[in-house]
Design a protein around this motif. Structure first.
Motif, PDB file in Angstrom:
ATOM      1  N   GLU A  31      -6.618  -6.981   8.638  1.00 31.46           N
ATOM      2  CA  GLU A  31      -7.422  -7.963   7.906  1.00 31.46           C
ATOM      3  C   GLU A  31      -8.766  -8.078   8.608  1.00 31.46           C
ATOM      4  O   GLU A  31      -8.843  -8.449   9.778  1.00 31.46           O
TER       5      GLU A  31
ATOM      6  N   ASN B 215     -11.637   3.311   2.715  1.00 29.81           N
ATOM      7  CA  ASN B 215     -10.673   2.724   3.651  1.00 29.81           C
ATOM      8  C   ASN B 215     -10.659   1.201   3.627  1.00 29.81           C
ATOM      9  O   ASN B 215     -10.350   0.561   4.630  1.00 29.81           O
ATOM     10  N   TYR B 216     -10.999   0.618   2.479  1.00 31.29           N
ATOM     11  CA  TYR B 216     -11.030  -0.831   2.337  1.00 31.29           C
ATOM     12  C   TYR B 216     -10.209  -1.264   1.125  1.00 31.29           C
ATOM     13  O   TYR B 216     -10.167  -0.567   0.111  1.00 31.29           O
TER      14      TYR B 216
ATOM     15  N   THR C  30      -3.261   1.947  10.665  1.00 27.82           N
ATOM     16  CA  THR C  30      -2.932   0.546  10.435  1.00 27.82           C
ATOM     17  C   THR C  30      -3.974  -0.120   9.542  1.00 27.82           C
ATOM     18  O   THR C  30      -5.164   0.131   9.678  1.00 27.82           O
ATOM     19  N   TRP C  31      -3.498  -0.993   8.641  1.00 31.18           N
ATOM     20  CA  TRP C  31      -4.395  -1.814   7.834  1.00 31.18           C
ATOM     21  C   TRP C  31      -4.572  -3.150   8.540  1.00 31.18           C
ATOM     22  O   TRP C  31      -3.595  -3.819   8.870  1.00 31.18           O
TER      23      TRP C  31
ATOM     24  N   PHE D  80      -9.288  -5.958   3.786  1.00 24.86           N
ATOM     25  CA  PHE D  80      -8.486  -5.226   4.760  1.00 24.86           C
ATOM     26  C   PHE D  80      -9.133  -3.866   4.969  1.00 24.86           C
ATOM     27  O   PHE D  80      -9.615  -3.248   4.015  1.00 24.86           O
ATOM     28  N   LYS D  81      -9.126  -3.408   6.217  1.00 21.95           N
ATOM     29  CA  LYS D  81      -9.724  -2.117   6.559  1.00 21.95           C
ATOM     30  C   LYS D  81      -8.683  -1.258   7.262  1.00 21.95           C
ATOM     31  O   LYS D  81      -7.924  -1.755   8.105  1.00 21.95           O
ATOM     32  N   LYS D  82      -8.671   0.014   6.913  1.00 23.59           N
ATOM     33  CA  LYS D  82      -7.746   0.929   7.576  1.00 23.59           C
ATOM     34  C   LYS D  82      -8.370   1.396   8.880  1.00 23.59           C
ATOM     35  O   LYS D  82      -9.462   1.958   8.896  1.00 23.59           O
TER      36      LYS D  82
ATOM     37  N   VAL E   7       0.859  -1.180   0.000  1.00 24.04           N
ATOM     38  CA  VAL E   7       0.000   0.000   0.000  1.00 24.04           C
ATOM     39  C   VAL E   7       0.897   1.233   0.000  1.00 24.04           C
ATOM     40  O   VAL E   7       1.792   1.356   0.847  1.00 24.04           O
TER      41      VAL E   7
ATOM     42  N   THR F 297       2.531   0.271   3.916  1.00 25.52           N
ATOM     43  CA  THR F 297       2.574  -1.041   4.567  1.00 25.52           C
ATOM     44  C   THR F 297       2.606  -2.156   3.529  1.00 25.52           C
ATOM     45  O   THR F 297       2.351  -1.941   2.352  1.00 25.52           O
TER      46      THR F 297
ATOM     47  N   LEU G  48       0.861  -5.912   2.952  1.00 21.27           N
ATOM     48  CA  LEU G  48      -0.226  -6.766   3.418  1.00 21.27           C
ATOM     49  C   LEU G  48       0.016  -8.206   3.003  1.00 21.27           C
ATOM     50  O   LEU G  48       0.313  -8.477   1.831  1.00 21.27           O
TER      51      LEU G  48
END
Length: 184
Positions: free
Chosen positions: A84, A53-54, A81-82, A75-77, A19, A31, A33
Motif C-alpha cells: 500500500e 505496477n500500480y 510484493t504488493w 498499491f505498488k508492486k 490479484v 495476493t 489486498l
C-alpha cells in the motif's frame, strides 16, 4: 484484479481485492489486498483500476471525512510484493461524497469519482478529483466539475483516463438521461 465485496473477514463489508497473475497458460492468485485501515461498510474494492505496477482501489464507504465520504488506495508492486503506497482523500471531502465509487489510473495520474459530492449547493451533483504522482508522492492536482452541475446528476459515477483525457459520467444529468463529459 478481482473485487470481493465481503472479502475481509475482520470487517463487515470491508472488502478485499485479489490479484491474479498469468504464468504460462494458467492464472494463479498472487495476493489478497486489504487496506491498512479497514472500515466497517467501507466497500474497499468497490472499484478497481490497474496500470503497469500500480493498482488503484476505491472505497466509497470509507469514513475519513465523515460517514460515506470515501477514499481510494494506491498499491505498488515492489519486487514480488504488493505494498500500500498511499490513501487518496479529496481535500474537501465530506459525508456521503462516495469518493472512490469509480476510479481510473493511467501513467502518473489517478482520478477518483465522487458522485455524491455537493457542488454549488446542489446535492448529489458530483465531482471527480485528479491526482498526480511526482515520483515520490501522490498530490491532488484538480477538482473536476461539470460546466452545468445539477442536483443528483451523480457526476463522477464513472471515470476513465487515457493519455491527456479524462471522461467522466454523470449518471442522472439531463433530467435523468445521463451524460459524459470529456476533459483534456
Amino acid at each position: 484484479v478481482v473485487s470481493a465485496r465481503d472479502g475481509n473477514p475482520n470487517v463487515s463489508l470491508g472488502g478485499a481485492a485479489y490479484v491474479f497473475r498469468k504464468t504460462g497458460t494458467e492464472w494463479e492468485e498472487e495476493t489478497k489486498l486489504i487496506p491498512s485501515d479497514p472500515v466497517h461498510q467501507g466497500y474497499f474494492a468497490y472499484s478497481l483500476s490497474a496500470y503497469n505496477n500500480y493498482i488503484l482501489i476505491g472505497a466509497p464507504g470509507d469514513d475519513h471525512n465523515g460517514i460515506g465520504s470515501g477514499a481510494a488506495y494506491i498499491f505498488k508492486k515492489e519486487g514480488n510484493t504488493w505494498v500500500e503506497q498511499t490513501k487518496l482523500i479529496p481535500s474537501d471531502g465530506y459525508m456521503n461524497d462516495n469518493a472512490g465509487g469509480s476510479v481510473s489510473l493511467y501513467g502518473d495520474y489517478a482520478i477518483v469519482g465522487c458522485s455524491g459530492d455537493e457542488v454549488n449547493d446542489l446535492p448529489g451533483s458530483g465531482s471527480a478529483y485528479l491526482f498526480k504522482y511526482n515520483g515520490s508522492e501522490w498530490n491532488e492536482e484538480a477538482k473536476l466539475i461539470p460546466s452545468d452541475p445539477s442536483e443528483y446528476a451523480q457526476f463522477g459515477h464513472s471515470v476513465a483516463l487515457h493519455e491527456n483525457y479524462a471522461v467522466i459520467g454523470a449518471r442522472y444529468a439531463n433530467d435523468f438521461i445521463g451524460a459524459s463529459y470529456i476533459f483534456r
